[in-house]
Design a protein around this motif. Structure first.
Motif, PDB file in Angstrom:
ATOM      1  N   CYS A   1     -12.711  -1.984   2.073  1.00 47.31           N
ATOM      2  CA  CYS A   1     -11.518  -2.721   1.668  1.00 47.31           C
ATOM      3  C   CYS A   1     -11.076  -3.670   2.764  1.00 47.31           C
ATOM      4  O   CYS A   1     -10.814  -4.847   2.522  1.00 47.31           O
ATOM      5  N   ARG A   2     -11.006  -3.160   3.988  1.00 44.28           N
ATOM      6  CA  ARG A   2     -10.535  -3.998   5.103  1.00 44.28           C
ATOM      7  C   ARG A   2     -11.419  -5.228   5.258  1.00 44.28           C
ATOM      8  O   ARG A   2     -10.949  -6.354   5.313  1.00 44.28           O
TER       9      ARG A   2
ATOM     10  N   GLU B   1       0.815  -1.206   0.000  1.00 42.80           N
ATOM     11  CA  GLU B   1       0.000   0.000   0.000  1.00 42.80           C
ATOM     12  C   GLU B   1       0.855   1.265   0.000  1.00 42.80           C
ATOM     13  O   GLU B   1       0.426   2.335  -0.443  1.00 42.80           O
TER      14      GLU B   1
ATOM     15  N   SER C   1      -4.053  -4.813   2.498  1.00 39.22           N
ATOM     16  CA  SER C   1      -4.993  -3.738   2.830  1.00 39.22           C
ATOM     17  C   SER C   1      -4.485  -3.025   4.074  1.00 39.22           C
ATOM     18  O   SER C   1      -4.135  -3.663   5.061  1.00 39.22           O
ATOM     19  N   CYS C   2      -4.460  -1.730   4.002  1.00 38.13           N
ATOM     20  CA  CYS C   2      -3.949  -1.013   5.174  1.00 38.13           C
ATOM     21  C   CYS C   2      -4.964  -1.051   6.298  1.00 38.13           C
ATOM     22  O   CYS C   2      -4.638  -0.823   7.450  1.00 38.13           O
ATOM     23  N   GLY C   3      -6.222  -1.322   5.964  1.00 34.81           N
ATOM     24  CA  GLY C   3      -7.231  -1.451   7.011  1.00 34.81           C
ATOM     25  C   GLY C   3      -7.935  -0.161   7.353  1.00 34.81           C
ATOM     26  O   GLY C   3      -8.789  -0.143   8.234  1.00 34.81           O
ATOM     27  N   TRP C   4      -7.591   0.892   6.668  1.00 30.40           N
ATOM     28  CA  TRP C   4      -8.150   2.190   7.043  1.00 30.40           C
ATOM     29  C   TRP C   4      -9.666   2.238   6.840  1.00 30.40           C
ATOM     30  O   TRP C   4     -10.400   2.688   7.695  1.00 30.40           O
ATOM     31  N   CYS C   5     -10.105   1.784   5.654  1.00 29.07           N
ATOM     32  CA  CYS C   5     -11.531   1.950   5.379  1.00 29.07           C
ATOM     33  C   CYS C   5     -12.266   0.614   5.397  1.00 29.07           C
ATOM     34  O   CYS C   5     -11.693  -0.431   5.135  1.00 29.07           O
TER      35      CYS C   5
ATOM     36  N   THR D   1     -14.048   2.747  -1.856  1.00 26.13           N
ATOM     37  CA  THR D   1     -12.982   2.723  -0.856  1.00 26.13           C
ATOM     38  C   THR D   1     -12.210   4.040  -0.832  1.00 26.13           C
ATOM     39  O   THR D   1     -12.379   4.897  -1.694  1.00 26.13           O
ATOM     40  N   PHE D   2     -11.395   4.163   0.174  1.00 29.00           N
ATOM     41  CA  PHE D   2     -10.654   5.403   0.393  1.00 29.00           C
ATOM     42  C   PHE D   2      -9.547   5.583  -0.633  1.00 29.00           C
ATOM     43  O   PHE D   2      -9.232   6.703  -1.026  1.00 29.00           O
ATOM     44  N   CYS D   3      -8.939   4.484  -1.046  1.00 32.19           N
ATOM     45  CA  CYS D   3      -7.873   4.586  -2.046  1.00 32.19           C
ATOM     46  C   CYS D   3      -8.074   3.485  -3.063  1.00 32.19           C
ATOM     47  O   CYS D   3      -8.918   2.619  -2.887  1.00 32.19           O
TER      48      CYS D   3
ATOM     49  N   LEU E   1      -6.667   0.782  -3.684  1.00 28.97           N
ATOM     50  CA  LEU E   1      -6.365  -0.613  -3.380  1.00 28.97           C
ATOM     51  C   LEU E   1      -7.638  -1.447  -3.311  1.00 28.97           C
ATOM     52  O   LEU E   1      -7.670  -2.601  -3.719  1.00 28.97           O
ATOM     53  N   GLY E   2      -8.694  -0.831  -2.806  1.00 31.17           N
ATOM     54  CA  GLY E   2      -9.964  -1.556  -2.740  1.00 31.17           C
ATOM     55  C   GLY E   2     -10.438  -1.944  -4.134  1.00 31.17           C
ATOM     56  O   GLY E   2     -10.878  -3.075  -4.363  1.00 31.17           O
TER      57      GLY E   2
ATOM     58  N   PRO F   1      -3.138   6.082   3.316  1.00 30.14           N
ATOM     59  CA  PRO F   1      -3.221   7.196   2.371  1.00 30.14           C
ATOM     60  C   PRO F   1      -3.820   8.460   2.983  1.00 30.14           C
ATOM     61  O   PRO F   1      -4.421   8.422   4.053  1.00 30.14           O
TER      62      PRO F   1
HETATM   63  S1  SF4 Z   1      -8.810   0.971   0.148  1.00 26.21           S
HETATM   64 FE1  SF4 Z   1      -8.935   1.623   2.276  1.00 26.21          FE
HETATM   65  S2  SF4 Z   1      -8.234  -0.074   3.551  1.00 26.21           S
HETATM   66 FE2  SF4 Z   1      -7.712  -0.495   1.427  1.00 26.21          FE
HETATM   67  S3  SF4 Z   1      -5.601   0.169   1.310  1.00 26.21           S
HETATM   68 FE3  SF4 Z   1      -6.865   1.885   0.617  1.00 26.21          FE
HETATM   69  S4  SF4 Z   1      -7.278   3.077   2.420  1.00 26.21           S
HETATM   70 FE4  SF4 Z   1      -6.458   1.139   3.094  1.00 26.21          FE
END
Ligand code: SF4
Ligand SMILES: Cc1cc2nc3c(=O)[nH]c(=O)nc-3n(C[C@H](O)[C@H](O)[C@H](O)COP(=O)(O)O)c2cc1C
Ligand code: SF4
Ligand code: SF4
Ligand code: SF4
Ligand code: FES
Ligand code: FES
Lengths: 436, 777, 173
Positions: A355-356, A176, A348-352, A393-395, A397-398, A194
């Motif tokens: 995605c998490r 990430e 997954s960074c787990g922020w949102c 998602t926030f970024c 990656l989702g 992010p």
């Molecule tokens: S989509 Fe959300 S949980 Fe997934 S990497 Fe991006 S910020 Fe983190």
């Protein structure tokens, strides 16, 4: 040592100096190195940015954003210092092209960084390498030290009164962190989560200053664009997709490797000509065209597919990082999907929430499914989950997790159904995925 | 910023440019769901619940991070948006234990509410949920990861709000957890703010968890009984076999001067109420010298008889009265009126923690120069001299931090010691240990004691200033500093004292030389007519009362809610020939020496007003009930009655009728008074038809006490109402003031705090050697 | 800080850290590299490592842990002297990474995240290491080995056993 490959269709621009000892600064200079930077120093920022725009160079990190345009977003005046940030986090499965640049041509990255700095008026550049690339970091560090010793970096680069410094940085294991704002967080000593956008990095980036962030390959390409001229560079590629691209062909091909081919080069030819065809004469089942986050393509979809950002986009996938992963007909797509989603679950960074929780859920469902305990409802459910992650998602990656998953269930629904009703895996391979 | 107009769901809205869409919508009554957004804390965009569609933007946008601009068009409610929110909840529920039936938050859980609203009822989930053991981080804070939705409110509240930074997030992805700073324990202020903001039941409090269900409680808003900041606190109360039991304290409606805030004492320090050591029967010393339970009748008759006998035989000067820092204004007023008119003595005092009389005197004649607690949250520039609000005035510290963080207020700190609020300060002046008296001169340009500093220059450049003075100031120094400020325009003052109603005790005249409103005994004005029988000369202050006891000159001592014997230098033996009556909720050191002990109700078990150290008057409402105890007000009235006094002369009940309860009651609508009576009853207040109704005395306070002219509608509506200190002629100061700051910290609260098991646990936890190295401060 | 005797790091690393915190526009930027380099020397991020890194950067230990637990290369328990990391991600998987991983398990007698009893080896299944075109690939500590097959395993292990012997160290943790 990673093996270098070659094919007559290659147009060697970025890979020109590979295998020629160019990690040595004198050798690099002998091969024409640092001339582009000197030229840029003489020409000034506006000229550089115009050249970059005219070259049609698009970012090699995945999104394909026009490099010249990106640079032009940086405000001329800024109270805070401006920075250049080179993204060498290279962690998208199927991608290993930056690896070779760091190994064979580290000075091209330094030179490209200097040019980006001149273009935006930055005095400091960072070159960030993923933590696993320790031996490449050491090569980069040596190259940076040599460039300082020669006066190519420092208070007065090339004897001018322009300052430019470079700092190398290591990551410590996080895909990430390749996302541009997460990368800045990491470089500031934080968790790789992010940032909220806007503001975009070009306005508020590293340490709050305007920042240009580019992929390592993009940066390594810059001196070549300057040397050969924007028009000549643009002419190599296809429409709105200037120059060449380092395609990393991996998986079930006879001659895997990183090939530098003009933008728009046909994907089928990449597999069958350049990389020698599917391994062992087997049939092609599918191909992931641009790294693990890009939706899978079927053989019939690649017949006339030119590999540039626009054409692959039109075909319903993405050019991404240029990592072409070839899958033969003996492969279980469910297992492939599971291994793909496991990666995103792990990264997954787990922020949102979407995605998490979505990657975790998908991984669990696919694990169970592949182990033979699936139900018909699961297939719909997997699709429903992925659809509901997409765009929420926030970024990105989702999306990167959802898009390939959707591709697999939609295009290979039959194969999912074959796993049902006491037929665990028709390919009876590995079921466990131990990465946690 | 200039206003812009934009459209939400077809409605034209106007808001200042740059306003967050979620705030603009909420203001306009358009509900946007949110887990991670919390007003005043940094933005996260993490939960994705607040998604909305913005015209011409391809992806759904988060309303919590979108700022409004001219001409934008938004849709906040459509099938697409509902589906997005529903899916997000479904995803959350995937790993959520759904143990709502036993969860503390059940019934007041934001996740439950949203699940209900968006109908993510059917479970798609067939996988094993992640299980993790619940963790106890401190006596106050428990964490249950499976219930945690990772909204990061707790982290931000603790860091940005409390400036403690004791919580973090660790690991990544689905393995992410909230983690405390001590590895597995929490080294912090134990304020419970993290628990309060948690939208689900992931953070629970040691005092409340698994005790009850929210809907089984009544919720009553009253005023915290601990420090002098006067937070509004909502007590969750449940019926029990001995009356009713307080189960929880919070500030659920976020109203009142404290907004979101409560500290550990306000949140967890209510449990003294349930302490088994609570007195619940009067005690009378028997022939063997033992205190033994007695009936109220007997105890009252006995005490009244003795008092009457002593007054009649030896005069009021042989009697002393010590009042409380925790009783209500009405009780304090009544006590001094009782002392002065019934016992005929001016020997009345309380345990003074700050020189409020000096403060009033310094401000004599200048109106509008005092600051309320609310001002500390909004003043653009604040000068804090002395004190340590983080420890001793948690709400003030919260307000100052918030003001600096959200309004960019400038905080100036002048202190002999280093205090934590310096982290928020624009400039700090480190005073020499004995430097406080020299500060006024220094601000006026003298560099003799305190060296010249940039501090002074920046400070003096401020256009307005709120000056907050610590207890380091009293007497002449206090006056000098206030005078310095009065010379300038736009300077207002606040003065810090210690307990919940210390300011009220002084304001109500629990002083030997000053009547309510700091009116001198020697120049009583209208009090001379109101207080028949009051001696003309000032009485003795607390140390002198004890000194006269030691000399055998004090025949009787009435102590109401105070524990003077516990103070260093106080000799219990001095009282051996004095008849001592004590009202208290526990058998304190002082009560143990009494001849009669009356079991008193605590502030949470009675109604009345209290005044915080900023002079804000608030209504304390009866929340709990306890059999066997009586409010001090009632005990005093009964005592007077038993002495043969016509109680109507003490408490003017039933004289003007209930319409006087509400200043504005003669409104256009008929029947308002009736409705007001209903309202009073519903709020645990007795319509003042009885001599035990403190509101009857409130009328008299308003009539007689300078500075206590209050807006009753506001007061009864649960708001704070400012008072103004009175006017004290220069001559009126007692020499032996005996002011001793209590310096209660985050987990101590005078004698009362010693009876709170919760606060004692927190004290022990924070003192444990494992936490000796404090991480954050 | 290096002139204080309180460091748990070698003089060389301590000196490197002294320079590192000065190198960036903000001290904290040194955090991630510092943790990785500290782990290289000490073997893992012990409480003492975290405490000293926190002190050197000037942040809380909590803050260090928040960051450290994010990065998958950082660990809080000792690994083997040689940490064998087998990529099983897609490109490697397609070319037999699971068979390779199994062979490592068999040869070493340990599973994912296991450590051999002599402390010489640990084994880990990892995500893509950026050697996809030379798959299947592994890393032993920071060394890449690519284009492997299960039969390469004994040779690789022998190579590192030999290295350990030459250095005269057998157990690390
Ligand atoms: S989509 Fe959300 S949980 Fe997934 S990497 Fe991006 S910020 Fe983190
Ligand atoms: C999850 C994620 C991972 C990424 N990883 C990388 C990476 O490893 N290397 C990279 O250059 N770009 C990566 N990117 C793209 C960067 O965010 C950014 O767009 C890119 O570095 C910009 O450079 P370019 O314009 O030269 O492509 C990633 C993006 C996402 C969302
Ligand atoms: S209880 Fe402790 S962790 Fe929670 S907000 Fe208060 S200070 Fe922070
Ligand atoms: S503990 Fe509560 S407040 Fe903290 S992140 Fe979890 S759900 Fe949010
Ligand atoms: S700050 Fe004072 S008034 Fe407020 S809750 Fe704490 S002790 Fe009570
Ligand atoms: S409230 Fe907007 S994302 Fe959480
Ligand atoms: S998939 Fe194994 S190195 Fe990339």
């Amino acid at each position: 040592m990673p093996r270098l490959v070659s094919h007559p269709d290659e147009v060697k621009i970025v890979t020109r100096r590979f295998g020629q000892g160019a990690a040595n600064i004198d050798r690099y200079v002998e091969l024409g190195g640092y001339e582009a930077a000197k030229k840029c120093l003489a020409q000034g920022p506006e000229w550089i940015i115009n050249e970059m725009k005219a070259s049609n160079l698009r970012g090699r990190g995945g999104a394909g954003f026009a490099t010249g345009l990106k640079w032009s977003f940086v405000p001329k005046q800024s109270a805070k210092p401006k920075y250049v940030l080179v993204n060498g986090d290279e962690s998208e499965p199927g991608t290993c092209k930056d690896h070779l640049i760091f190994l064979h041509d580290p000075h091209s990255i330094i030179e490209g960084t200097i040019i980006a700095g001149l273009a935006i008026g930055a005095k400091l550049g960072f070159i960030y390498l993923r933590g696993e690339y320790r031996y490449l970091l050491e090569i980069m560090e040596k190259a940076v030290a040599d460039a300082y010793a020669k006066g190519f970096l420092g208070k007065n680069i090339f004897g001018s009164d322009t300052e430019f410094q470079v700092i190398t940085q290591t990551g410590a294991g996080a895909y990430e962190v390749g996302e541009e704002s997460a990368l800045m967080e990491s470089l500031e000593g934080k968790r790789g989560v992010p940032r909220i956008k806007p503001p975009f990095p070009a306005v508020v980036g590293l340490y709050g200053g305007p920042t240009v962030i580019n992929n390592a390959e993009t940066i390594a390409t810059v001196p070549h664009v300057i040397s050969m001229g924007a028009a000549a560079y643009a002419a190599v590629g296809s429409e709105r997709n200037g120059g060449t691209r380092l395609f990393g062909v991996s998986g079930h091909v006879e001659r895997p490797g990183v090939y530098e081919l003009p933008m728009g080069y046909n994907l089928k030819k990449i597999i069958y000509d350049v990389a020698g065809g599917v391994r062992g004469g087997r049939k092609l089942k599918a191909v992931v065209p641009g790294g693990s986050s890009t939706p899978v393509l079927l053989p019939e979809e690649i017949e006339n597919l030119g590999m540039d950002f626009d054409q692959v986009g039109k075909a319903g996938s993405m050019l991404g990082s240029g990592g072409v992963v070839v899958i033969d007909d003996q492969t279980c797509i469910v297992e492939f999907a599971l291994r793909t989603i496991s990666f995103y679950q792990h990264e997954s960074c787990g922020w949102c929430i979407p995605c998490r929780e979505g990657t975790d859920w998908l991984k669990k469902s696919l694990t169970r499914f592949h182990a033979g305990f699936g139900t018909a409802k699961d297939i719909d459910n997997i699709q429903y989950l992925a659809e509901n992650m997409l765009g929420r998602t926030f970024c990105p990656l989702g999306d990167a997790a959802a898009m390939p998953t959707l591709g697999f269930v939609k295009k290979f629904r039959k194969e999912f159904e074959d796993h049902l009703n006491g037929k665990p895996c028709p390919f009876a391979k590995h079921v466990e995925v131990a990465v946690v | 910023m200039a206003d812009v107009t934009f459209t939400v769901d077809g409605k034209k809205l106007t808001a200042p440019a740059g306003t967050l869409l979620i705030d603009a919508c909420r203001k306009a009554g358009i509900e946007i769901p949110a887990f991670c957004y919390y007003p005043g804390l940094s933005l996260q965009a993490a939960c994705r619940m607040c998604v909305v569609r913005q015209e011409k933007v391809p992806k759904l946008q988060t309303a919590c991070t979108t700022t409004v601009a001219e001409g934008q068009v938004f849709i906040t409610d459509s099938p697409e948006i509902t589906q997005a929110r529903k899916a997000t909840i479904e995803l959350l529920l995937g790993n959520h234990p759904l143990d709502c039936p036993v969860c503390d938050a059940g019934g007041e859980c934001e996740l439950q509410d949203m699940t209900f609203k968006y109908g993510a009822g059917e479970s798609l989930y067939a996988e094993a949920k992640q299980h993790r053991e619940e963790q106890q981080w401190s006596p106050a804070v428990f964490y249950d990861r499976p219930r945690c939705i990772l909204c990061y409110r707790c982290i931000r509240m603790c860091g940005e709000g409390m400036d403690v930074w004791a919580l973090g997030v660790q690991n990544r992805g689905a393995r992410a957890v909230i983690a405390p700073n001590g590895g597995d324990t929490l080294d912090c202020e134990q304020c419970g703010m993290c628990i309060d903001v948690c939208p689900v039941g992931a953070l629970t409090s040691g005092s409340y968890r698994y005790k009850t269900r929210p809907w089984e409680m009544n919720h009553i808003s009253t005023v915290c009984t601990h420090c002098a900041d006067g937070c509004k606190v909502t007590l969750g109360v449940r019926q029990s076999n001995i009356g009713s039991e307080i189960i929880r304290a919070d500030n659920r409606d976020k109203s009142g001067i404290n907004g979101d805030f409560l500290c550990a004492k306000g949140r967890f320090g209510f449990d003294f109420v349930e302490n088994p050591e609570r007195l619940n029967k009067p005690l009378v010393r028997n022939a063997n010298g033992q205190l033994e339970p007695a009936s109220w009748e007997h105890a009252l008759r006995f005490a009244a008889g003795k008092l009457k006998e002593i007054r009649d035989a030896r005069g009021g000067s042989a009697i002393g009265v010590i009042g409380s820092n925790l009783t209500t204004n009405e009780e304090n007023y009544l006590l001094q009126k009782f002392a002065r008119t019934v016992l005929q003595t001016n020997n009345i005092d309380h345990e003074r923690t700050a020189d409020y009389a000096g403060f009033a005197r310094a401000l004599a004649g200048s109106q509008g120069r005092t600051a309320s607690m609310r001002d500390t949250a909004t003043a653009p520039a604040i000068l804090l001299i002395g004190g340590n609000p983080t420890e001793e005035h948690p709400l003030l510290a919260w307000n100052l931090r918030t003001n600096v963080r959200l309004n960019r207020a400038r905080l100036y700190v002048a202190n002999a010691k280093q205090i934590k609020l310096e982290r928020q300060a624009k400039a700090v002046l480190r005073l020499p240990a004995d430097g406080y008296p020299a500060l006024a001169a220094h601000l006026d340009g003298s560099d003799k004691v305190i060296a010249g500093s940039a501090f002074r220059e920046t400070l003096l450049a401020e256009e307005s200033l709120l000056v907050i003075l610590g207890q380091e100031y009293r007497g002449a120094e206090l006056e000098e500093l206030v005078k310095w400020g009065l010379k300038r325009d736009n300077v207002r003052f606040a003065f810090l004292g210690d307990h919940a109603n210390s300011r009220g005790a002084a304001d109500m005249g629990l002083l030997p030389d000053l009547l309510p409103g700091y009116v001198p005994v020697t120049a009583p004005g209208q009090f001379s007519a109101e207080y028949p029988g009051m001696p003309a000369a000032p009485g003795k202050a607390l140390p002198d009362i004890f000194a006269s006891a030691a000399k055998g000159e004090l025949a009787a001592l009435l102590v109401v809610g105070a524990n003077p014997i516990a103070k260093p230098g106080m000799d219990a033996a001095a009282l051996k020939n004095t008849f001592v009556i004590v009202h208290d909720i526990f058998l304190t050191e002082t009560a143990a020496h009494a001849d009669v002990v009356f079991p008193a109700a605590s502030l949470y078990e009675k109604s009345g007003t209290v005044t915080n150290t900023y002079g804000d008057v608030q209504l304390a409402r009866k929340a709990a009930d306890r059999s066997g105890v009586k409010p001090d007000f009632e005990i005093l009235v009964r005592l007077a009655g038993a002495m043969g006094v016509d109680v109507k002369t003490l408490v003017p009940f039933g004289t003007t009728g209930i319409t006087a309860d509400l200043g504005q009651s003669r409104g256009a609508q008929a029947g308002e008074a009736d409705r007001h009576a209903v309202w009073l009853a519903a709020n645990g207040l007795e319509p003042k038809l009885s001599p035990f109704d403190p509101l009857a005395v409130l009328d008299e306070i308003e009539r007689l006490v300078p500075g206590y002219k209050m807006d009753r509608l506001n007061l009864f509506g649960g708001n704070d109402v400012p008072s103004e200190p009175g006017f004290v002629p220069l001559s009126a100061l007692t020499a032996n003031a005996a002011i001793t700051p209590a310096h209660d910290g985050l987990f101590t609260s005078g004698t009362l705090g010693r009876y709170s098991p919760g606060l004692k646990d927190l004290n022990r936890h924070q003192a444990a050697p494992a936490l000796a190295k404090t991480a954050a401060d | 800080m290096s002139n204080e005797t309180m460091t748990i790091f070698s003089p060389k690393l301590a000196a490197r850290f002294d320079a590192l915190v000065q190198k960036y526009p903000a001290r904290r930027s040194a955090l991630v590299p510092m943790l990785l380099y500290a782990q290289d020397e000490i073997g893992y991020l012990s409480d003492a490592v975290i405490a000293e890194v926190a002190a050197r950067i000037g942040i809380t230990e909590l803050d260090v842990r928040n960051v450290a637990t994010y990065y998958s290369m950082l660990r809080f328990k000792p690994a083997g002297k040689f940490n064998v990391q087998v990529c099983t991600n897609i490109s490697c998987m397609l070319r037999g990474a699971y068979d390779l991983f199994e062979r490592f398990q068999d040869e070493l007698g340990i599973g994912h995240k296991g450590v051999t009893t002599d402390g010489l080896f640990s084994l880990e299944e990892v995500e893509c290491i950026g050697a996809c075109c030379w798959a299947p690939a592994i890393q032993v500590n920071y060394d890449f080995h690519d284009e492997l097959n299960p039969d390469s395993v004994p040779g690789i292990l022998a190579e590192y056993r030999g290295k350990a012997k030459a250095e005269g160290t057998v157990s690390h943790a």
